[in-house]
Design a protein around this motif. Structure first.
Motif, PDB file in Angstrom:
ATOM      1  N   ASP A  22     -29.561  35.306 -37.869  1.00 41.54           N
ATOM      2  CA  ASP A  22     -30.469  34.721 -36.738  1.00 41.54           C
ATOM      3  C   ASP A  22     -30.954  35.552 -35.527  1.00 41.54           C
ATOM      4  O   ASP A  22     -32.015  35.527 -35.270  1.00 41.54           O
ATOM      5  CB  ASP A  22     -29.538  33.552 -36.068  1.00 41.54           C
ATOM      6  CG  ASP A  22     -29.282  32.321 -36.966  1.00 41.54           C
ATOM      7  OD1 ASP A  22     -30.097  32.216 -38.038  1.00 41.54           O
ATOM      8  OD2 ASP A  22     -28.462  31.652 -36.671  1.00 41.54           O
ATOM      9  N   TYR A  23     -30.124  36.512 -35.243  1.00 40.19           N
ATOM     10  CA  TYR A  23     -30.598  37.602 -34.367  1.00 40.19           C
ATOM     11  C   TYR A  23     -31.367  38.476 -35.050  1.00 40.19           C
ATOM     12  O   TYR A  23     -32.727  38.565 -34.110  1.00 40.19           O
ATOM     13  CB  TYR A  23     -29.344  38.489 -33.973  1.00 40.19           C
ATOM     14  CG  TYR A  23     -29.516  39.601 -33.143  1.00 40.19           C
ATOM     15  CD1 TYR A  23     -29.255  39.453 -31.495  1.00 40.19           C
ATOM     16  CD2 TYR A  23     -30.239  40.916 -33.400  1.00 40.19           C
ATOM     17  CE1 TYR A  23     -29.528  40.436 -30.887  1.00 40.19           C
ATOM     18  CE2 TYR A  23     -30.292  41.857 -32.711  1.00 40.19           C
ATOM     19  CZ  TYR A  23     -29.996  41.683 -31.086  1.00 40.19           C
ATOM     20  OH  TYR A  23     -30.408  42.676 -30.288  1.00 40.19           O
ATOM     21  N   PRO A  36     -32.050  36.870 -25.494  1.00 39.17           N
ATOM     22  CA  PRO A  36     -30.932  36.575 -24.398  1.00 39.17           C
ATOM     23  C   PRO A  36     -30.147  35.612 -24.705  1.00 39.17           C
ATOM     24  O   PRO A  36     -28.783  35.697 -24.357  1.00 39.17           O
ATOM     25  CB  PRO A  36     -31.484  36.537 -23.123  1.00 39.17           C
ATOM     26  CG  PRO A  36     -32.760  37.078 -23.289  1.00 39.17           C
ATOM     27  CD  PRO A  36     -33.351  36.825 -24.640  1.00 39.17           C
ATOM     28  N   GLU A  37     -30.351  34.701 -25.643  1.00 36.77           N
ATOM     29  CA  GLU A  37     -29.763  33.651 -25.868  1.00 36.77           C
ATOM     30  C   GLU A  37     -28.594  33.575 -26.658  1.00 36.77           C
ATOM     31  O   GLU A  37     -27.610  33.026 -27.039  1.00 36.77           O
ATOM     32  CB  GLU A  37     -30.435  32.343 -26.274  1.00 36.77           C
ATOM     33  CG  GLU A  37     -31.357  31.960 -25.027  1.00 36.77           C
ATOM     34  CD  GLU A  37     -30.925  31.817 -23.782  1.00 36.77           C
ATOM     35  OE1 GLU A  37     -29.646  31.004 -23.594  1.00 36.77           O
ATOM     36  OE2 GLU A  37     -31.274  32.336 -22.797  1.00 36.77           O
ATOM     37  N   PHE A  38     -28.569  34.980 -27.475  1.00 43.43           N
ATOM     38  CA  PHE A  38     -27.456  35.434 -28.471  1.00 43.43           C
ATOM     39  C   PHE A  38     -26.243  36.104 -27.551  1.00 43.43           C
ATOM     40  O   PHE A  38     -25.179  36.318 -28.238  1.00 43.43           O
ATOM     41  CB  PHE A  38     -28.043  36.463 -29.463  1.00 43.43           C
ATOM     42  CG  PHE A  38     -28.860  35.753 -30.293  1.00 43.43           C
ATOM     43  CD1 PHE A  38     -28.538  35.168 -31.409  1.00 43.43           C
ATOM     44  CD2 PHE A  38     -30.250  35.624 -30.192  1.00 43.43           C
ATOM     45  CE1 PHE A  38     -29.127  34.804 -32.427  1.00 43.43           C
ATOM     46  CE2 PHE A  38     -31.175  35.107 -31.342  1.00 43.43           C
ATOM     47  CZ  PHE A  38     -30.491  34.815 -32.505  1.00 43.43           C
ATOM     48  N   LEU A 131     -21.950  47.889 -33.131  1.00 44.56           N
ATOM     49  CA  LEU A 131     -20.549  47.741 -33.090  1.00 44.56           C
ATOM     50  C   LEU A 131     -20.582  46.685 -31.943  1.00 44.56           C
ATOM     51  O   LEU A 131     -20.951  46.846 -30.715  1.00 44.56           O
ATOM     52  CB  LEU A 131     -20.169  49.039 -32.332  1.00 44.56           C
ATOM     53  CG  LEU A 131     -20.088  50.244 -33.312  1.00 44.56           C
ATOM     54  CD1 LEU A 131     -19.565  51.446 -32.620  1.00 44.56           C
ATOM     55  CD2 LEU A 131     -19.401  49.919 -34.559  1.00 44.56           C
ATOM     56  N   ASP A 132     -19.985  45.319 -32.380  1.00 41.10           N
ATOM     57  CA  ASP A 132     -20.143  44.409 -31.692  1.00 41.10           C
ATOM     58  C   ASP A 132     -18.710  43.719 -31.392  1.00 41.10           C
ATOM     59  O   ASP A 132     -17.998  43.883 -32.186  1.00 41.10           O
ATOM     60  CB  ASP A 132     -20.944  43.206 -32.462  1.00 41.10           C
ATOM     61  CG  ASP A 132     -22.481  43.621 -32.613  1.00 41.10           C
ATOM     62  OD1 ASP A 132     -22.883  44.347 -31.654  1.00 41.10           O
ATOM     63  OD2 ASP A 132     -22.704  43.332 -33.766  1.00 41.10           O
ATOM     64  N   VAL A 133     -18.697  43.012 -30.082  1.00 46.38           N
ATOM     65  CA  VAL A 133     -17.498  42.317 -29.798  1.00 46.38           C
ATOM     66  C   VAL A 133     -18.320  40.706 -29.837  1.00 46.38           C
ATOM     67  O   VAL A 133     -19.156  40.772 -28.906  1.00 46.38           O
ATOM     68  CB  VAL A 133     -17.057  42.184 -28.439  1.00 46.38           C
ATOM     69  CG1 VAL A 133     -15.942  41.475 -28.140  1.00 46.38           C
ATOM     70  CG2 VAL A 133     -16.373  43.835 -28.438  1.00 46.38           C
ATOM     71  N   ILE A 134     -17.979  39.973 -30.480  1.00 46.90           N
ATOM     72  CA  ILE A 134     -18.407  38.514 -30.762  1.00 46.90           C
ATOM     73  C   ILE A 134     -17.251  37.390 -30.308  1.00 46.90           C
ATOM     74  O   ILE A 134     -16.228  37.859 -30.559  1.00 46.90           O
ATOM     75  CB  ILE A 134     -18.636  38.091 -32.137  1.00 46.90           C
ATOM     76  CG1 ILE A 134     -19.777  39.047 -32.527  1.00 46.90           C
ATOM     77  CG2 ILE A 134     -19.240  36.714 -32.251  1.00 46.90           C
ATOM     78  CD1 ILE A 134     -20.081  39.014 -34.091  1.00 46.90           C
ATOM     79  N   GLY A 140     -21.358  27.898 -29.748  1.00 48.08           N
ATOM     80  CA  GLY A 140     -21.350  28.827 -30.824  1.00 48.08           C
ATOM     81  C   GLY A 140     -20.870  30.328 -30.704  1.00 48.08           C
ATOM     82  O   GLY A 140     -20.435  30.536 -29.535  1.00 48.08           O
ATOM     83  N   LEU A 141     -20.919  31.115 -31.812  1.00 46.80           N
ATOM     84  CA  LEU A 141     -20.710  32.393 -31.408  1.00 46.80           C
ATOM     85  C   LEU A 141     -21.786  33.158 -30.758  1.00 46.80           C
ATOM     86  O   LEU A 141     -22.833  32.984 -30.788  1.00 46.80           O
ATOM     87  CB  LEU A 141     -20.436  33.080 -32.803  1.00 46.80           C
ATOM     88  CG  LEU A 141     -19.308  32.717 -33.743  1.00 46.80           C
ATOM     89  CD1 LEU A 141     -19.316  33.352 -35.018  1.00 46.80           C
ATOM     90  CD2 LEU A 141     -17.940  32.641 -32.953  1.00 46.80           C
ATOM     91  N   LYS A 142     -21.284  34.017 -29.725  1.00 41.63           N
ATOM     92  CA  LYS A 142     -22.368  34.698 -29.056  1.00 41.63           C
ATOM     93  C   LYS A 142     -21.692  36.333 -28.873  1.00 41.63           C
ATOM     94  O   LYS A 142     -20.678  36.457 -29.066  1.00 41.63           O
ATOM     95  CB  LYS A 142     -22.477  34.251 -27.819  1.00 41.63           C
ATOM     96  CG  LYS A 142     -22.632  32.837 -27.578  1.00 41.63           C
ATOM     97  CD  LYS A 142     -24.121  32.674 -27.085  1.00 41.63           C
ATOM     98  CE  LYS A 142     -24.493  31.167 -27.158  1.00 41.63           C
ATOM     99  NZ  LYS A 142     -25.998  31.007 -26.972  1.00 41.63           N
TER     100      LYS A 142
END
Length: 163
Positions: A22-23, A36-38, A131-134, A140-142
């Motif tokens: 989706d991103y 920004p909504e992610f 390299l993400d922190v979700i 939902g997930l962000k």
């Protein structure tokens, strides 16, 4: 020898994979209000060269520390930054889960971004890894943190759109 991946349920893995898809679709669409909504309100987004990341140097090509700063960038893209328009297309690898907690995941994925300027051939624009922190939120997930660590020290003279 590969480190053992943390146990993660199929539903969580599919949600993380969907977040990545989706991103990519959102930032490739040109509808910048979606970007920004992610992210959560108190987030970090960095576009940083691999060398700086690996040496622990803080200097980043882009560095935003809140969702509000991401929205300011969107305003800049639309209203104040002068640039030749171009299309971009993300190709994102399968996410690797490095750490999984009930409401927080540390995830890595390779990416390649192609750029197409009007009436020109497509070119490789930026290649690296996320390299993400979700985190899990009521919506939902962000992303709490997204580091875009790009491989080449040479980048085009301007990076306007999100990676």
């Amino acid at each position: 020898m590969m480190a053992h991946a943390p146990d993660i349920g199929l539903a969580d893995y599919l949600q993380i994979s969907q977040l990545y898809a989706d991103y990519a679709q959102a930032v490739d669409s040109g509808n910048w209000d979606l970007w920004p909504e992610f992210f959560i309100e108190d987030c970090v987004y960095k576009l940083i060269p691999r060398e700086n990341y690996e040496r622990g140097f803080p200097l980043a090509t882009l560095f935003f520390e809140s969702k509000g700063m991401l929205k300011d960038r969107v305003y800049g893209i639309r209203e104040t930054l002068f640039h030749d328009p171009y299309y971009q297309r993300h190709v994102v690898g399968a996410p690797l889960i490095h750490k999984a907690e009930p409401d927080r995941f540390e995830v890595e994925a390779n990416y390649a971004v192609f750029r197409t300027k009007l009436s020109q051939e497509s070119t490789v624009f930026n290649v690296g890894r996320y390299l993400d922190v979700i985190v899990r939120t009521p919506e939902g997930l962000k992303f709490s943190q997204r580091l875009c660590v790009y491989d080449s020290e040479m980048i085009p003279n301007s990076i306007i759109y999100p990676i």
